[in-house]
Design a protein around this motif. Sequence first.
Motif, mmCIF file in Angstrom:
data_model
loop_
_atom_site.group_PDB
_atom_site.id
_atom_site.type_symbol
_atom_site.label_atom_id
_atom_site.label_comp_id
_atom_site.label_asym_id
_atom_site.label_seq_id
_atom_site.Cartn_x
_atom_site.Cartn_y
_atom_site.Cartn_z
ATOM 1 N N TYR A 193 0.840 -1.198 0.000
ATOM 2 C CA TYR A 193 0.000 0.000 0.000
ATOM 3 C C TYR A 193 0.874 1.247 0.000
ATOM 4 O O TYR A 193 1.757 1.353 0.868
ATOM 5 N N SER B 164 -5.809 5.586 -4.211
ATOM 6 C CA SER B 164 -5.696 6.140 -2.864
ATOM 7 C C SER B 164 -5.011 7.498 -2.980
ATOM 8 O O SER B 164 -4.609 7.906 -4.076
ATOM 9 N N GLN C 112 -12.922 5.738 2.514
ATOM 10 C CA GLN C 112 -12.350 5.655 3.849
ATOM 11 C C GLN C 112 -11.336 6.769 4.061
ATOM 12 O O GLN C 112 -10.557 7.094 3.163
ATOM 13 N N ILE D 10 -8.200 7.472 6.428
ATOM 14 C CA ILE D 10 -7.289 6.719 7.283
ATOM 15 C C ILE D 10 -6.332 7.695 7.968
ATOM 16 O O ILE D 10 -5.701 8.528 7.311
ATOM 17 N N GLU D 11 -6.243 7.621 9.271
ATOM 18 C CA GLU D 11 -5.308 8.465 10.006
ATOM 19 C C GLU D 11 -3.867 8.131 9.606
ATOM 20 O O GLU D 11 -3.559 6.996 9.230
ATOM 21 N N ASP E 65 -2.252 5.089 11.120
ATOM 22 C CA ASP E 65 -2.836 3.846 10.623
ATOM 23 C C ASP E 65 -2.363 3.556 9.204
ATOM 24 O O ASP E 65 -2.185 2.396 8.825
ATOM 25 N N ALA E 66 -2.158 4.618 8.427
ATOM 26 C CA ALA E 66 -1.594 4.436 7.081
ATOM 27 C C ALA E 66 -0.184 3.860 7.174
ATOM 28 O O ALA E 66 0.194 2.966 6.408
ATOM 29 N N LEU F 8 -0.114 0.259 7.743
ATOM 30 C CA LEU F 8 -0.394 -0.481 6.518
ATOM 31 C C LEU F 8 0.800 -0.511 5.572
ATOM 32 O O LEU F 8 0.736 -1.133 4.510
ATOM 33 N N GLU G 89 -8.909 6.445 0.754
ATOM 34 C CA GLU G 89 -9.160 5.292 -0.102
ATOM 35 C C GLU G 89 -10.404 5.586 -0.936
ATOM 36 O O GLU G 89 -11.435 6.029 -0.409
ATOM 37 N N LEU H 228 -6.289 -0.312 -1.551
ATOM 38 C CA LEU H 228 -5.914 -1.237 -0.488
ATOM 39 C C LEU H 228 -5.748 -2.638 -1.046
ATOM 40 O O LEU H 228 -6.635 -3.136 -1.753
#
Length: 445
Positions: free
Chosen positions: A47, A285, A318, A320-321, A324-325, A328, A339, A376
């Motif tokens: 990702y 993304s 989505q 994503i903070e 959190d990214a 991933l 996303e 993702l």
Amino acid sequence: MDKKSNKMLVISLDALGAEDVPVFTRLPNFRRILSGGSHCFNVSSVYPSLTYPAHTSIVTGCYPKRHGVINNTRIQFKRLSPDWMWQRKYIKTTTLYDEILRRGRTVAAFLWPVTARSRITWNVPEIFANRPWNNQIFTSLYNGSAAFQAVLQKNFGHIRNGRSQPELDDFVIECVKYTLAKKRPDLTLVHLTDVDTQRHLHGTLSGEATSAICRHDRRLGEILDTLETNRLLDQTNIIVLGDHYQKDTFTAIYINYWFLQKGWITVKGGRLSQWQVYCKNCDGSAYVYIRKGFGYLKDAVREVLLDLAGDGDGGIEQVIEGKDAAALGADPHCSFMLEARDGFYFLDGFRSPSRQVDDMNVRDGDEPMRATHGYLPGKPGYQTVFMAKGPDIANKAEILSMCLVDEGPTLARLLGVTLPDADGRVIRQLIRTVPQISVKEKKEI
């Protein structure tokens, strides 16, 4: 590396996915690879699932946040056409080819991403002239093996039609065949983009994409025949893999349009001149960056993004903070990651909130794509593939699932070297014989 280690040929078929299995398993030269070899038809990309991060993960065994190639293109907000991460200098870790070269062996690479200005023995880098005062031939020669490329251009340049497909991949295959026969590299890396190009232009299940897969079958056959003619087939481990799949699209969305309305972006003369908050696309993304010194805007930015995500027609699936990214595997320096919903993808522009693909024009600075990637990796129907055959490859092993970062450590083990910083694991089921190495792998099954 053990002196008795066999050679390796890695062929990346950009955008070949698990959804293509019913097509390519019927074709004769794909079947030559699959017969007596091993495979995994359930490979997760990284990702963002883009070509440059993915190919760097293949040769490093690391996620983008570790190896540093977190996007295809650089953040150059004032340029209509930003530079790509072409050069080896953008990779922060060692690579498979570095380890081979360190042991005095030879490497050839053909349009393999992020290899420009590397130490590869015979290198035709993937790069294009991105300045009006440059031309393609000079740019390629400067960033790769000049004398070697001059010979290839003289012998096979008539096949090429700029960067157009299918001529580009046909040119590459002739160069690969020549190099395998004349140079006999210990490691050869080949990147073919015909399928990826056709899917971007025409869609994932288009007739044009299927025709490109059939052309790849013919190209594989020519390479296999070259190896056999030159008595290299029995000493070469052949790897055929994909880097990501694609998803069909109909709408591009421009998050920077909303940042412009908020005054977080300044435009002068029709171009972005200053920014406090900026959205950098990764196709399916997108990264959202908040400039240093403007962290107080984060809550307001989050509110705007969540409002857009709440609109079913807005295209955001989505928000994503940043932390959190990073978990991933994406850029740990982003504030947020977005996303896209199915059918949508991101672009960097700011003139409108969105545009239909059918209404877009490259001359306007947009890139109309009827299919793309970057999403993702775990999305249904979005997996890629890995196939291997050769003297060190297990016979008819079927791996249920693996990740792109597992490929580097596995290929390294086959070559008798190690990637000490790899996030991935060695897939031992794929390996028939394991050359001895001096450093024990940290992760294996």
